[in-house]
Structure formats: structure tokens, C-alpha cells
Write an enzyme that holds these catalytic residues in place. Sequence first.
Site, PDB file in Angstrom:
ATOM      1  N   LYS A 158     -52.127  -8.891  -2.218  1.00 61.28           N
ATOM      2  CA  LYS A 158     -51.303  -8.099  -1.294  1.00 61.28           C
ATOM      3  C   LYS A 158     -50.081  -8.891  -0.845  1.00 61.28           C
ATOM      4  O   LYS A 158     -50.146 -10.099  -0.661  1.00 61.28           O
ATOM      5  CB  LYS A 158     -52.131  -7.703  -0.061  1.00 61.28           C
ATOM      6  CG  LYS A 158     -53.357  -6.854  -0.403  1.00 61.28           C
ATOM      7  CD  LYS A 158     -54.263  -6.611   0.805  1.00 61.28           C
ATOM      8  CE  LYS A 158     -53.648  -5.677   1.815  1.00 61.28           C
ATOM      9  NZ  LYS A 158     -54.632  -5.353   2.906  1.00 61.28           N
ATOM     10  N   GLY A 164     -46.172   0.343   3.757  1.00 59.55           N
ATOM     11  CA  GLY A 164     -46.029   1.557   2.952  1.00 59.55           C
ATOM     12  C   GLY A 164     -46.828   1.528   1.653  1.00 59.55           C
ATOM     13  O   GLY A 164     -46.510   2.229   0.710  1.00 59.55           O
ATOM     14  N   GLU A 200     -57.377 -10.611  -0.687  1.00 58.15           N
ATOM     15  CA  GLU A 200     -58.512 -10.126   0.101  1.00 58.15           C
ATOM     16  C   GLU A 200     -59.591  -9.625  -0.840  1.00 58.15           C
ATOM     17  O   GLU A 200     -59.284  -9.076  -1.900  1.00 58.15           O
ATOM     18  CB  GLU A 200     -58.094  -8.915   0.966  1.00 58.15           C
ATOM     19  CG  GLU A 200     -57.393  -9.255   2.234  1.00 58.15           C
ATOM     20  CD  GLU A 200     -57.084  -8.001   3.055  1.00 58.15           C
ATOM     21  OE1 GLU A 200     -57.788  -6.983   2.941  1.00 58.15           O
ATOM     22  OE2 GLU A 200     -56.116  -8.069   3.814  1.00 58.15           O
ATOM     23  N   LYS A 201     -60.832  -9.767  -0.424  1.00 55.82           N
ATOM     24  CA  LYS A 201     -61.908  -9.128  -1.173  1.00 55.82           C
ATOM     25  C   LYS A 201     -61.711  -7.623  -1.051  1.00 55.82           C
ATOM     26  O   LYS A 201     -61.379  -7.110   0.017  1.00 55.82           O
ATOM     27  CB  LYS A 201     -63.267  -9.523  -0.587  1.00 55.82           C
ATOM     28  CG  LYS A 201     -64.435  -9.046  -1.434  1.00 55.82           C
ATOM     29  CD  LYS A 201     -65.727  -9.703  -0.983  1.00 55.82           C
ATOM     30  CE  LYS A 201     -66.914  -9.190  -1.775  1.00 55.82           C
ATOM     31  NZ  LYS A 201     -66.829  -9.552  -3.215  1.00 55.82           N
ATOM     32  N   ARG A 291     -44.802  -0.961  15.427  1.00 52.14           N
ATOM     33  CA  ARG A 291     -43.821   0.119  15.566  1.00 52.14           C
ATOM     34  C   ARG A 291     -44.569   1.402  15.889  1.00 52.14           C
ATOM     35  O   ARG A 291     -45.793   1.432  15.859  1.00 52.14           O
ATOM     36  CB  ARG A 291     -43.088   0.309  14.242  1.00 52.14           C
ATOM     37  CG  ARG A 291     -44.089   0.548  13.113  1.00 52.14           C
ATOM     38  CD  ARG A 291     -43.404   0.886  11.807  1.00 52.14           C
ATOM     39  NE  ARG A 291     -44.277   0.704  10.665  1.00 52.14           N
ATOM     40  CZ  ARG A 291     -45.177   1.569  10.234  1.00 52.14           C
ATOM     41  NH1 ARG A 291     -45.361   2.721  10.871  1.00 52.14           N
ATOM     42  NH2 ARG A 291     -45.932   1.308   9.187  1.00 52.14           N
ATOM     43  N   VAL A 294     -46.173   6.922  11.854  1.00 50.48           N
ATOM     44  CA  VAL A 294     -45.951   8.313  11.437  1.00 50.48           C
ATOM     45  C   VAL A 294     -46.947   9.242  12.143  1.00 50.48           C
ATOM     46  O   VAL A 294     -46.582  10.299  12.653  1.00 50.48           O
ATOM     47  CB  VAL A 294     -46.100   8.441   9.902  1.00 50.48           C
ATOM     48  CG1 VAL A 294     -46.026   9.900   9.472  1.00 50.48           C
ATOM     49  CG2 VAL A 294     -45.031   7.614   9.174  1.00 50.48           C
ATOM     50  N   ARG A 337     -49.421  15.596   6.226  1.00 48.35           N
ATOM     51  CA  ARG A 337     -48.032  15.239   5.902  1.00 48.35           C
ATOM     52  C   ARG A 337     -47.588  16.125   4.752  1.00 48.35           C
ATOM     53  O   ARG A 337     -48.186  16.094   3.673  1.00 48.35           O
ATOM     54  CB  ARG A 337     -47.939  13.780   5.453  1.00 48.35           C
ATOM     55  CG  ARG A 337     -48.385  12.781   6.491  1.00 48.35           C
ATOM     56  CD  ARG A 337     -47.997  11.379   6.022  1.00 48.35           C
ATOM     57  NE  ARG A 337     -48.585  10.349   6.862  1.00 48.35           N
ATOM     58  CZ  ARG A 337     -48.215   9.081   6.836  1.00 48.35           C
ATOM     59  NH1 ARG A 337     -47.259   8.689   6.001  1.00 48.35           N
ATOM     60  NH2 ARG A 337     -48.793   8.188   7.616  1.00 48.35           N
TER      61      ARG A 337
HETATM   62  P1  ADP Z   1     -47.770   4.772   8.755  1.00 50.45           P
HETATM   63  O1  ADP Z   1     -49.139   4.264   8.956  1.00 50.45           O
HETATM   64  O2  ADP Z   1     -46.947   4.883   9.977  1.00 50.45           O
HETATM   65  O3  ADP Z   1     -47.758   5.974   7.912  1.00 50.45           O
HETATM   66  P2  ADP Z   1     -46.615   3.545   6.473  1.00 50.45           P
HETATM   67  O4  ADP Z   1     -47.027   2.190   6.037  1.00 50.45           O
HETATM   68  O5  ADP Z   1     -47.027   4.702   5.650  1.00 50.45           O
HETATM   69  O6  ADP Z   1     -47.094   3.630   7.959  1.00 50.45           O
HETATM   70  O7  ADP Z   1     -45.038   3.576   6.633  1.00 50.45           O
HETATM   71  C1  ADP Z   1     -44.395   4.474   7.504  1.00 50.45           C
HETATM   72  C2  ADP Z   1     -43.090   4.910   6.918  1.00 50.45           C
HETATM   73  O8  ADP Z   1     -42.247   3.845   6.767  1.00 50.45           O
HETATM   74  C3  ADP Z   1     -43.255   5.604   5.609  1.00 50.45           C
HETATM   75  O9  ADP Z   1     -42.524   6.789   5.663  1.00 50.45           O
HETATM   76  C4  ADP Z   1     -42.704   4.621   4.608  1.00 50.45           C
HETATM   77  O10 ADP Z   1     -41.937   5.306   3.647  1.00 50.45           O
HETATM   78  C5  ADP Z   1     -41.818   3.746   5.434  1.00 50.45           C
HETATM   79  N1  ADP Z   1     -41.949   2.343   5.069  1.00 50.45           N
HETATM   80  C6  ADP Z   1     -42.913   1.482   5.393  1.00 50.45           C
HETATM   81  N2  ADP Z   1     -42.680   0.263   4.912  1.00 50.45           N
HETATM   82  C7  ADP Z   1     -41.520   0.360   4.237  1.00 50.45           C
HETATM   83  C8  ADP Z   1     -40.725  -0.544   3.512  1.00 50.45           C
HETATM   84  N3  ADP Z   1     -41.066  -1.807   3.360  1.00 50.45           N
HETATM   85  N4  ADP Z   1     -39.590  -0.104   2.953  1.00 50.45           N
HETATM   86  C9  ADP Z   1     -39.230   1.167   3.098  1.00 50.45           C
HETATM   87  N5  ADP Z   1     -39.923   2.075   3.778  1.00 50.45           N
HETATM   88  C10 ADP Z   1     -41.053   1.686   4.339  1.00 50.45           C
HETATM   89  P1  ADP Z   2     -49.631  -1.593   4.125  1.00 51.87           P
HETATM   90  O1  ADP Z   2     -48.998  -2.706   4.925  1.00 51.87           O
HETATM   91  O2  ADP Z   2     -48.927  -1.291   2.868  1.00 51.87           O
HETATM   92  O3  ADP Z   2     -49.923  -0.397   4.990  1.00 51.87           O
HETATM   93  P2  ADP Z   2     -52.452  -2.286   4.319  1.00 51.87           P
HETATM   94  O4  ADP Z   2     -52.895  -3.695   4.392  1.00 51.87           O
HETATM   95  O5  ADP Z   2     -52.442  -1.515   5.586  1.00 51.87           O
HETATM   96  O6  ADP Z   2     -51.017  -2.229   3.644  1.00 51.87           O
HETATM   97  O7  ADP Z   2     -53.312  -1.510   3.238  1.00 51.87           O
HETATM   98  C1  ADP Z   2     -52.982  -0.197   2.830  1.00 51.87           C
HETATM   99  C2  ADP Z   2     -54.209   0.518   2.278  1.00 51.87           C
HETATM  100  O8  ADP Z   2     -54.751  -0.208   1.157  1.00 51.87           O
HETATM  101  C3  ADP Z   2     -55.368   0.617   3.252  1.00 51.87           C
HETATM  102  O9  ADP Z   2     -55.270   1.745   4.092  1.00 51.87           O
HETATM  103  C4  ADP Z   2     -56.570   0.694   2.320  1.00 51.87           C
HETATM  104  O10 ADP Z   2     -56.744   1.999   1.842  1.00 51.87           O
HETATM  105  C5  ADP Z   2     -56.162  -0.190   1.173  1.00 51.87           C
HETATM  106  N1  ADP Z   2     -56.674  -1.566   1.346  1.00 51.87           N
HETATM  107  C6  ADP Z   2     -56.009  -2.619   1.866  1.00 51.87           C
HETATM  108  N2  ADP Z   2     -56.761  -3.742   1.884  1.00 51.87           N
HETATM  109  C7  ADP Z   2     -57.958  -3.387   1.355  1.00 51.87           C
HETATM  110  C8  ADP Z   2     -59.182  -4.111   1.066  1.00 51.87           C
HETATM  111  N3  ADP Z   2     -59.331  -5.404   1.325  1.00 51.87           N
HETATM  112  N4  ADP Z   2     -60.203  -3.401   0.508  1.00 51.87           N
HETATM  113  C9  ADP Z   2     -60.067  -2.096   0.230  1.00 51.87           C
HETATM  114  N5  ADP Z   2     -58.957  -1.376   0.471  1.00 51.87           N
HETATM  115  C10 ADP Z   2     -57.908  -2.006   1.007  1.00 51.87           C
END
Ligand code: ADP
Ligand code: ADP
Length: 461
Positions: A158, A164, A200-201, A291, A294, A337
Amino acid sequence: MLRRVLIANRGEIALRILRACRELGIETVAVYSEADAEALHVQLATQAVCIGPAPAARSYLNQDAQLAVALATHCDGIHPGYGFLSENAAFADACARAGLTLIGPSGDVIRRAGDKAAARALMRKAGVPVTPGSQGSLSSLEQAMEDARRVGYPVLLKACAGGGGRGIRRCDSEAQIADAYAQAKAEARACFGNDELYLEKLVLRPRHVEVQVLADRHGHVVSLGDRDCSVQRRNQKLIEEAPAWGLSPALRKRMGEAAVAAARAVGYESAGTVEFLLEEDRFYFMEINTRIQVEHGITELVTGIDLVQEQLRVASGLSLSVAQEDVVVRGHAIECRVNAEDPQRDFAPAPGQVEFIHFPGGNGVRVDSCLYSGCSLPPYYDSLAAKVMVCAPTRLGAIRRMRRCLEEFTLEGFPTNAELSYQILYHPTFIRGACTTVFLTENLPQLLDFGRRLDREEKNS
Ligand code: ADP
Ligand code: ADP
Ligand code: MG
């Protein structure tokens, strides 16, 4: 209280922020790209200024332009919304240097929480459970292999700066790790300009459960309850619910307390979300989103608390208007959504002109969208077209209400995923409240085939 706020965002969240400001008597300045000149929030703001051409890098992400407009229009605050500059520590610092109040946590807090590998280390120290994985970021492929062997496959690579759902790669065996490592690094570099990774596992069939928190500068941190966001495609959320279904009161309490501890550990201020993976009754910290999220609206529906107004209060130096004992979660809320994308064509983005749009209404219904009949949804930004939210006294009541809302929702001009969400609302696993993060991927062919059958029947009739 702040007097005049620049809204450094677009689309439904810009409108959402504008509404909160107006109710508090705060003036608003909208910024827009050349592609958004006709946008609804631009029409409703006290004042609106064009900040550049359509590509986000030359408009919404242009920090100097955002700051220059804020100063020239005499704003005292800037709301970054979500996406764009919302989790950008350098932008938070620049606002502070310019004497502008950023509505959100400080640059230091964003740095502590925003580096996802560093945040894991902080959480471990604070006693919040994290998934087994690397300590800090990975220095090399060899270290990734070593850590993967230690925690056991399958693992996820990751992006430290991730968001996103980008920059995440699954890896089931050592044979795959070199490719996964290279791919995750390339995507992280392209999306975040930072290719650091951590490991991460993989939790096999978890639920995504997150806790909404609010914190002020006076030492108050409150939890506003949880949400389940397990219905995801490619790690991106599609349907969310508040509260998360079926948690025992003891588990709910432990997760709420862990979220508050997580917020305190980074010195949090403003609205934030602590995301966890839940596997039976074990939960693991995943990240803090520094922040407004959504899906914040469904928490507003079940608590009656306006999260953006609380953010504006906190940024103005006031205390939160609620204490933990005032927070009562009533009923059940669901959000779908609606994205401009075509599920039948591998979810290809499908922006375009809105020929006609009709939003559902009635008791317990909220729709957040910047669209109106005749406007267009530009291709340059994310494909979110509308958030349809419902609230009802029971979960089944909320499901029924959402089905009738999606029957009523009409958008002519481009395809959306609304029919797919409608099918999910009839799926036995969803109805039982038993979805995990793999639900949608595993059931997608069947859910899409139903839509295809309907298309065929329509053509034949
Ligand atoms: P949430 O849990 O609020 O849905 P998301 O991780 O899905 O969080 O991101 C929220 C919004 O921000 C989404 O519409 C996504 O397109 C945008 N977003 C998040 N991270 C990025 C990024 N690194 N670059 C561009 N857009 C991002
Ligand atoms: P982002 O910053 O893009 O939102 P997250 O760390 O929140 O990334 O992970 C996004 C999604 O990926 C999680 O909602 C979950 O579905 C999946 N995910 C992330 N880490 C793990 C994990 N260790 N094991 C299984 N699923 C994971
Ligand atoms: Mg996340």
C-alpha cells in the site's frame, strides 16, 4: 466566527459547504475552473472567481491561485472539502503563513496522520490495534519479501501517501511480489508524487467499519458513531450505512474508544474519520482521513449534527456544540453514490450533458448533488454525480426507502451505476447485513447480468 470562506473545491461538496456557511451567516467565495463556469455552487456563492483551465493541476490543485483568490476577496477561511488539497500538509502550512484559517487540521496533524505507515506506528504506541505488517515504510523489495514472509501471504502493498483506493496491490505468494511491488510503486508515484510503500497482511473477508470523530482546540474529542462501507469496488466505496449493522454494544464501544484514542494520539482537530477493518469481533486500524468524508451525510441523518457547521465552529476557535453524552444515534441511514460510469462497460467513466434530472424526495430523504437539467458533468474530475441518502427508524425501512428512491431517481444523458445499486438492495447478503469488502467483486457478474436481462427485455418489448 469566520466571516467569509473560500470554498476550494467543486461539485456536490462545494454546494454542501456553501449551504452550511449560509445557515451560519458566513459569506462564500466559489472558485471554478473553465469547465465549471455554469456550476450550481458558482451561481449560489456570494462571489465566484475563475482560477484556471479545466485540468485540476492547473485550477483546483493550484495552491498559489487558491491563496491569491482568498486574499484578494478578503476571505478569512478556506474550506478544502475532500480530494484535491484537503489532505495536503503543505497547503495547510501555506494557509497558516498567509494568515488564513484552513477549515481542517493543521499541517503537522495532516503529516502525522497522512503518512499511513507512520500513523500505524503512532497507533501501536497508543494501544490501537493495527494489522500485522511492516514497521514503517519499506526500504526495498528485499525488505518487502522479508516482511511478507514474517506476516504470511497473502499481503497488500500500500502507498504511504494513499487515498481513494489507489496504489494498493494484492500479492498471494513470493512469486508475485516483485511485480506487485513495481506496480504499486508506479501507481503511487503517478497518483501522489510519492512512491513509498508499506505492507499489511491481507484480512481475507473483513468489513470496512469507520468511526466519525469531531475534535476542537479545547481538548474535546467526541465520536459520532460508526458507518459500514463494505460495499466496495476496487477498494472504492459504493454504498454506505450508519450505524454499522449488528455490532454488539461492547464492540461498538471499544471501536468508538479506539477512534477517540487514535484522534488524541495525533492531536486531532476538526472532523475526521478513523477507518478500521473488522473481522468477527477483532478490529484493526487502517487509516485516519483528515477531512470531511464523502459519506458524512448519513452520520448527519442519524445524529442530527451538522458536521460542516461543527468544522466551521472549531476553525473559528469555538468549542464543539455537542458533548459525547449529547450524541444519540437514531434510526438507520443508507447512502448510494451515483457515479457517471457504465457498469456494463467495465465501469468506464461516462461524463456528459444532463438532459434531464429528477431527484427523489419525501420523508427521510436527502440528495446531495450539484447537477441540474441542462448542465454538464465535465470529464476532468471524479465521476460522482449524486449522493442519494435515506434515513428510517429501522434498517429494513431504510432499504425499502432507498429502493423507492432509486426507482424515482431519473438521470437522462449518460449511464450511471444506479441500477447496480438497486440490484444490490435486493441481494440476500446485503439484506442480511452480511456484506464484506469482497461482496461486490464476488457477486458482480450476477448483479450485472440482471441489468443486462432487463435491457434485453426492454428491447424485445
Ligand atoms: P471517502 O471515504 O471520503 O469516500 P475516498 O478515499 O473515497 O474517501 O476519497 C474521497 C474523494 O476524494 C473521492 O471522490 C476521490 O476521488 C477523491 N480522492 C481521494 N484521494 C485522492 C487523490 N489522492 N487524488 C485525487 N482524488 C482523490
Ligand atoms: P485508501 O487510503 O485508499 O482509502 P485504505 O487503507 O483505507 O486506503 O484501504 C482502502 C480499502 O482497501 C479498504 O476499505 C479495504 O477494503 C481494503 N483494504 C485495505 N487494507 C486492507 C487489508 N490489510 N486487508 C484487507 N483489505 C484491505
Ligand atoms: Mg480509506
